[in-house]
Design a protein around this motif. Structure first.
Motif: not given
Length: 659
Positions: A360-365, A388-390, A462-465, A512-523
């Motif tokens: 998962x994204x793993x950065x719940x800002x 929160x990311x994907x 913006x904690x957990x960046x 202020x513009x914030x973007x989280x990470x996405x989630x990794x792909x599988x397969x």
């Protein structure tokens, strides 16, 4: 009495507690985002009942025993509390205020009710109390060791007065605490109702049986896994402000129905607030949160209680990032815990690859704003929204967009409510295209949020960046996800890219513009059905260029070109690696090889705790142009020459002494 009946009663009681708290809380972070927990505890302070619909999902294995024992002479109507991470190791950073209440029956404590709320602010050096830049616990706000907050039904006004004097928004703190007391009272009534229904002896025996049953379920899951040992490491981008990566390493050993999680090789205790205060407890719930997710993924009917922890033993050496010593700062432990979960997911992914998702994204800002409301003149401090990311791609479907997996419990606050309570204007709130890792099952998309402020010197935390450099990984041919970012005034001459900085000062009109990470792909993404990719393009999830580049799917003028797609896909060999980490980590690990980290770990482990982070930083600063174990050895000799007062590390590496 059937055990499932008692389990249902316990869950219902916990749900009632959660509803009481949510509906009476004062801060948006508790009543909307739901960063709180409530639970039923047995006589030893072990959790036997938690809600499933409301609140955070970190603590089903929490035990209050050490904190409970620090107070004597409990009486009916008492409520105790603490927010000190180093007293009883129940609270794990200062904003998390934990309360517990004894439940008496026939003049005997038969159970406890407990829970926590995340206070918006506990004072300290920065608004909302948390920043990566803080270096000792004293900077993170006022702390209360375990003590009675309510004595026989009456609040201790002196304690409340001390708290209100030291925090920035006392009404929110006191309101949320009193709401939690109400929830504990609700739980007490429900427990007494269970005792009345089932009888005292049956209730007590049933509670013990619930923990035994959860233990048996966890052991069944472990027995279904192959015996073996798997090693995995992952990184937080920075171990302090604009500094070096923080590495967590796990050696997972499964033998029959037991598992050992050995975190030896993780970074030393840090001179920042990313430390995780586990107190050396081999079954501390904060070390096992990732395990709960794995167990629940493999058996969604599993009981969530402290019994789940019994088959697991964690090894977190003292003086490391996962077992720091006082007075190390711990406020941003949630960032490290997100990476800790990724490490656990990665290790178990190797053990049962067919059953588990990508990262998962793993950065719940968590974004907080302290500003002046120009409409009223009042000073405001409030949580705006979690970014929160994907989720990672699953074995049977795409990852969840914008609310990924291990942080999905942090619910978004409707922007209308936020704009009503906080003087900001949202200019964007949605999903980020091309942010989910490509795969047969695509990773979930990132959250993208932007807002404008209106008052001078508006302070943002913006904690957990994180995940601005090390991507959430893909598995089984799936690709790593897109990175996070934070920018002030994007697309203007005054654009400033903030990276992982978690505090900023904005002026009127700034965005202020914030973007989280996405989630990794599988397969393998080249095996994803072209119609799914075309659908993603039509929805704006994947761009036309990324469809061709990442999936081998050609879209022309909005129409799938099947022949061109077949030709493009036939020309590429199938991937074979279990993990895909992305170019950033691959480049980093060409210099910092596993052997290099072995030398670093051996060196730091042999130093006094107060030297370790300093030595790590100095070694990293001398690694330019060097690689591998030899490079670390050469850098280390330079450090010894520059700082002759630094003790020589001579402790053998783990395993060396036995050979």
């Amino acid at each position: 009495m059937k055990l499932q009946v008692l389990a249902n009663h316990a869950r219902s009681a916990a749900e009632n507690m959660a509803h009481t708290l949510q509906r009476t809380a004062h801060s948006a972070f508790v009543k909307e985002t739901e960063d709180f927990t409530v639970m039923l505890l047995n006589r030893r302070g072990e959790t036997f009942g938690v809600p499933m619909e409301l609140g955070a999902t970190w603590y089903p294995g929490l035990t209050y025993g050490r904190a409970i024992d620090m107070i004597e002479d409990y009486r009916p109507g008492d409520v105790a509390f603490t927010n000190d991470p180093y007293s009883g190791f129940v609270a794990t950073h200062a904003p998390d205020t934990h309360l517990w209440k004894p439940v008496f029956f026939e003049d005997e404590i038969i159970a406890w009710t407990g829970g926590h709320i995340h206070n918006t602010d506990m004072g300290g050096a920065v608004p909302a109390s948390l920043s990566r830049a803080l270096t000792e616990i004293h900077q993170e706000g006022i702390r209360f060791p375990p003590m009675k907050l309510v004595r026989e039904g009456v609040f201790d006004e002196q304690i409340l007065r001390i708290m209100t004097t030291n925090v920035r928004k006392p009404d929110l703190n006191i309101g949320d605490i009193k709401a939690l007391v109400g929830a504990l009272n609700t739980g007490e009534r429900k427990i007494l109702a269970m005792v009345e229904k089932f009888g005292k002896a049956a209730f007590l025996d049933g509670v013990d049986a619930l923990l035994d049953h959860a233990e048996a379920q966890a052991r069944d899951i472990l027995r279904a896994m192959p015996d073996g040992q798997w090693v995995f490491a992952d990184y937080a981008d920075e171990d302090s402000v604009a500094a070096n990566p923080c590495r967590l390493k796990l050696t997972l050993t499964i033998r029959g129905d037991e598992a050992i999680l050995d975190f030896t090789g993780s970074d030393p205790q840090l001179a920042s607030s990313l430390n995780v205060p586990s107190g050396g407890d081999p079954r501390h719930t904060i070390l096992l949160v990732g395990v709960y997710y794995v167990l629940y993924t493999l058996n969604p009917k599993i009981l969530l209680n402290t019994g789940l922890t019994r088959p697991f033993t964690c090894i977190a050496p003292e003086g490391t990032v996962l077992n720091p010593t006082f007075p190390a700062a711990v406020g941003m432990r949630s960032l490290t815990c997100a990476r800790l979960r990724s490490v656990i997911f990665g290790a178990f992914s190797q053990a049962v690859p067919e059953r588990l998702p990508a990262a998962p994204a793993g950065n719940n800002c968590i974004v907080n704003v302290m500003t002046t409301d120009e409409r009223t003149g009042n000073r405001i401090i409030a949580a705006v929204n979690p970014v929160v990311g994907g989720g990672g791609g699953m074995p049977h479907r795409d990852g969840t967009n914008g609310s990924g997996a291990d942080a999905a419990y942090l619910k978004n606050t409707p922007i209308e409510i936020t704009e009503m309570e906080t003087p900001v204007e949202f200019v964007r709130y949605g999903l980020a295209a091309d942010s989910g890792g490509a795969g047969r099952w695509r990773g979930g998309l990132a959250t993208h949020m932007a807002f404008r402020v209106f008052s001078p010197d508006t302070r943002i935390t913006a904690r957990n960046r994180d995940r601005g450099f090390f991507r959430p990984w893909g598995v089984l041919g799936g690709r790593a996800a897109g990175l996070s970012d934070m920018v002030v005034n994007p697309g203007t001459p005054g654009e400033r890219r903030l990276g992982n900085i978690d505090t900023a000062v904005l002026q009127p009109g700034d965005v202020l513009d914030i973007r989280s990470a996405g989630g990794g792909g599988r397969g393998d993404p080249f095996t994803r059905e072209p119609w799914r990719v075309a659908q993603d393009v039509a929805r704006g999830y994947v761009s036309v260029g990324a469809a061709e580049r990442e999936y081998g799917v050609v879209i022309r003028d909005g129409v799938l070109d099947a022949e061109a797609t077949d030709r493009l896909r036939a020309a590429r060999p199938a991937p074979t690696a279990h993990f895909h980490f992305g170019p950033e980590r691959e480049g980093y690990e060409r210099q910092w090889t596993p052997a290099a980290y072995d030398v670093l770990t051996r060196t730091l482990d042999g130093l006094p705790i107060h030297w370790r982070f300093f030595a790590k930083t100095e070694i990293f600063s001398r690694m330019a142009g060097r690689t591998g174990a030899d490079g670390v050895e050469a850098a280390l000799e330079e450090v010894y020459a520059r700082f002759p007062e630094m003790p020589r590390a001579n402790k053998p590496m783990i395993g060396e002494a036995a050979e």
